[in-house]
Scaffold this active site. Structure first.
Site, mmCIF file in Angstrom:
data_model
loop_
_atom_site.group_PDB
_atom_site.id
_atom_site.type_symbol
_atom_site.label_atom_id
_atom_site.label_comp_id
_atom_site.label_asym_id
_atom_site.label_seq_id
_atom_site.Cartn_x
_atom_site.Cartn_y
_atom_site.Cartn_z
ATOM 1 N N SER A 47 40.156 34.393 32.738
ATOM 2 C CA SER A 47 41.578 34.757 32.802
ATOM 3 C C SER A 47 42.004 35.315 31.450
ATOM 4 C CB SER A 47 42.438 33.537 33.129
ATOM 5 O OG SER A 47 43.812 33.834 32.945
ATOM 6 N N TYR B 186 44.822 24.781 31.995
ATOM 7 C CA TYR B 186 44.206 25.944 32.649
ATOM 8 C C TYR B 186 43.679 26.931 31.606
ATOM 9 C CZ TYR B 186 43.923 30.225 35.518
ATOM 10 O OH TYR B 186 43.509 31.379 36.137
HETATM 11 P P1 NDP Z 1 43.746 31.622 45.410
HETATM 12 O O1 NDP Z 1 44.330 30.254 45.258
HETATM 13 O O2 NDP Z 1 44.561 32.694 46.003
HETATM 14 O O3 NDP Z 1 42.366 31.521 46.203
HETATM 15 C C1 NDP Z 1 41.453 30.533 45.796
HETATM 16 C C2 NDP Z 1 40.193 30.617 46.608
HETATM 17 O O4 NDP Z 1 39.291 29.644 46.072
HETATM 18 C C3 NDP Z 1 40.355 30.292 48.057
HETATM 19 O O5 NDP Z 1 39.373 30.967 48.787
HETATM 20 C C4 NDP Z 1 40.137 28.773 48.082
HETATM 21 O O6 NDP Z 1 39.654 28.303 49.335
HETATM 22 C C5 NDP Z 1 39.063 28.627 47.052
HETATM 23 N N1 NDP Z 1 39.107 27.348 46.369
HETATM 24 C C6 NDP Z 1 40.166 26.725 45.810
HETATM 25 N N2 NDP Z 1 39.810 25.554 45.295
HETATM 26 C C7 NDP Z 1 38.477 25.446 45.539
HETATM 27 C C8 NDP Z 1 37.516 24.463 45.266
HETATM 28 N N3 NDP Z 1 37.831 23.324 44.641
HETATM 29 N N4 NDP Z 1 36.230 24.677 45.655
HETATM 30 C C9 NDP Z 1 35.887 25.802 46.321
HETATM 31 N N5 NDP Z 1 36.753 26.770 46.613
HETATM 32 C C10 NDP Z 1 38.036 26.589 46.228
HETATM 33 O O7 NDP Z 1 43.287 32.019 43.904
HETATM 34 P P2 NDP Z 1 43.074 33.451 43.228
HETATM 35 O O8 NDP Z 1 42.355 34.346 44.148
HETATM 36 O O9 NDP Z 1 44.339 33.886 42.620
HETATM 37 O O10 NDP Z 1 42.140 33.027 42.005
HETATM 38 C C11 NDP Z 1 40.736 33.198 42.012
HETATM 39 C C12 NDP Z 1 40.210 33.046 40.599
HETATM 40 O O11 NDP Z 1 40.858 34.003 39.745
HETATM 41 C C13 NDP Z 1 40.486 31.678 39.967
HETATM 42 O O12 NDP Z 1 39.384 31.301 39.166
HETATM 43 C C14 NDP Z 1 41.701 31.945 39.091
HETATM 44 O O13 NDP Z 1 41.786 31.038 38.021
HETATM 45 C C15 NDP Z 1 41.408 33.354 38.619
HETATM 46 N N6 NDP Z 1 42.559 34.085 38.132
HETATM 47 C C16 NDP Z 1 43.593 34.417 38.979
HETATM 48 C C17 NDP Z 1 44.674 35.127 38.491
HETATM 49 C C18 NDP Z 1 45.826 35.531 39.355
HETATM 50 O O14 NDP Z 1 46.826 36.034 38.799
HETATM 51 N N7 NDP Z 1 45.776 35.362 40.677
HETATM 52 C C19 NDP Z 1 44.760 35.516 37.067
HETATM 53 C C20 NDP Z 1 43.629 35.122 36.286
HETATM 54 C C21 NDP Z 1 42.572 34.440 36.811
HETATM 55 P P3 NDP Z 1 40.451 27.169 50.199
HETATM 56 O O15 NDP Z 1 41.647 27.849 50.777
HETATM 57 O O16 NDP Z 1 39.497 26.724 51.223
HETATM 58 O O17 NDP Z 1 40.821 26.090 49.221
#
Ligand code: NDP
Length: 246
Positions: free
Chosen positions: A141, A155
């Site tokens: 991030s 975070y």
């Molecule tokens: P979302 O919350 O929209 O999606 C998260 C995804 O990860 C879902 O598919 C969810 O599945 C899965 N997930 C959540 N917790 C777990 C877990 N404990 N084990 C396995 N799978 C899990 O997140 P984003 O797409 O926004 O974020 C994805 C990555 O990008 C993260 O690492 C986040 O920190 C990073 N990021 C995001 C930013 C943003 O602005 N969106 C900015 C910077 C970094 P399920 O529904 O089954 O839980």
């Protein structure tokens, strides 16, 4: 021939948001793609179906990134079902936005367990199976490099850990031709960080392009570092943030 034909990729947290976009993009690039998810089996099945409808091969496995035994089982299943492992994308991650002094130890543990311990354990298990010339991609991030906003203290610290994990690991697996890179998104419109609402206003204003990014824009960067074109890029942090950290 697409650039990832005959390759197998695993995207953690691939059922929604950025991970789902990465899974679909790597499949478009020719890879067979496995995704993990924690809770939402229907969303994971929809990603698999979309990839299969487009002519690709996909697999969804439930594995909470904080549950090391489940992660190990998931990786064994990916290799036994799809035959090999060439690309790992450590995308699963979470944030619990609130002031640090109001954050409980349980909340800190949860963020650390998914964003750091989960990334370490998944990578450790994947390396046992990964072919020489493989690709490991972290989703870090912008806040792993610069504290853009209050409310994200644990975070931000976990994403800084992911950055140094990437750099340090690149030194150990380079002898196998495996590259390790960290894609650092800025504000991307997902369930975790929706582009609408009060929380989004200062984030959008902090970017040079004055907009949120799309999950597909992160997927494009991952597609590049996963590809043969990026063979000399390792230990790098690729920031995709609309200029937020400029
Ligand atoms: P979302 O919350 O929209 O999606 C998260 C995804 O990860 C879902 O598919 C969810 O599945 C899965 N997930 C959540 N917790 C777990 C877990 N404990 N084990 C396995 N799978 C899990 O997140 P984003 O797409 O926004 O974020 C994805 C990555 O990008 C993260 O690492 C986040 O920190 C990073 N990021 C995001 C930013 C943003 O602005 N969106 C900015 C910077 C970094 P399920 O529904 O089954 O839980």
């Amino acid at each position: 021939m697409n650039k990832l034909t005959n390759k197998v990729a695993l995207v953690t947290g691939g059922s929604r948001g950025i991970g789902a976009a990465i899974a679909r993009r790597l499949a478009e690039d020719g890879a067979s793609v496995a995704i993990t998810y924690a809770r939402d089996g229907a969303a994971a099945a929809a990603v698999v179906e979309a990839i299969e409808l487009a002519g690709g091969k996909a697999l969804a496995v439930q594995a909470d990134a904080a549950d090391v035994a489940a992660v190990n089982r998931a990786i064994e299943k990916v290799v036994s079902t799809l035959g090999r492992l060439d690309v790992l994308v450590n995308n699963a991650g979470t944030a619990i936005p609130k002031p640090f002094e109001e954050t409980t130890l349980e909340e800190m543990d949860r963020v650390i367990d998914i964003n750091v311990r989960g990334v370490f354990a998944t990578t450790h298990a994947a390396l046992k199976h990964m072919n020489d010339g493989g690709r490991i991609v972290m989703i870090g991030s912008v806040v792993g490099e610069r504290a853009v906003t209050p409310g994200l203290v644990p975070y931000a610290a976990t994403k800084a850990a992911v950055k140094m994990f990437t750099q340090a690991l690149s030194r150990e697996v380079g002898s196998r031709g495996i590259t390790v890179n960290n894609v650092q998104p800025g504000p991307i419109d997902t369930d975790l960080n929706p582009a609408s609402g009060d929380w989004a206003v200062p984030q959008k204003a902090a970017t040079a392009l004055n907009r949120y990014g799309r999950a597909q824009e992160i997927a494009a960067a991952v597609s590049f570092v996963a590809s043969p074109d990026a063979s000399y890029i390792t230990g790098s942090n690729l920031t995709v943030d609309g200029g937020m950290n400029a």
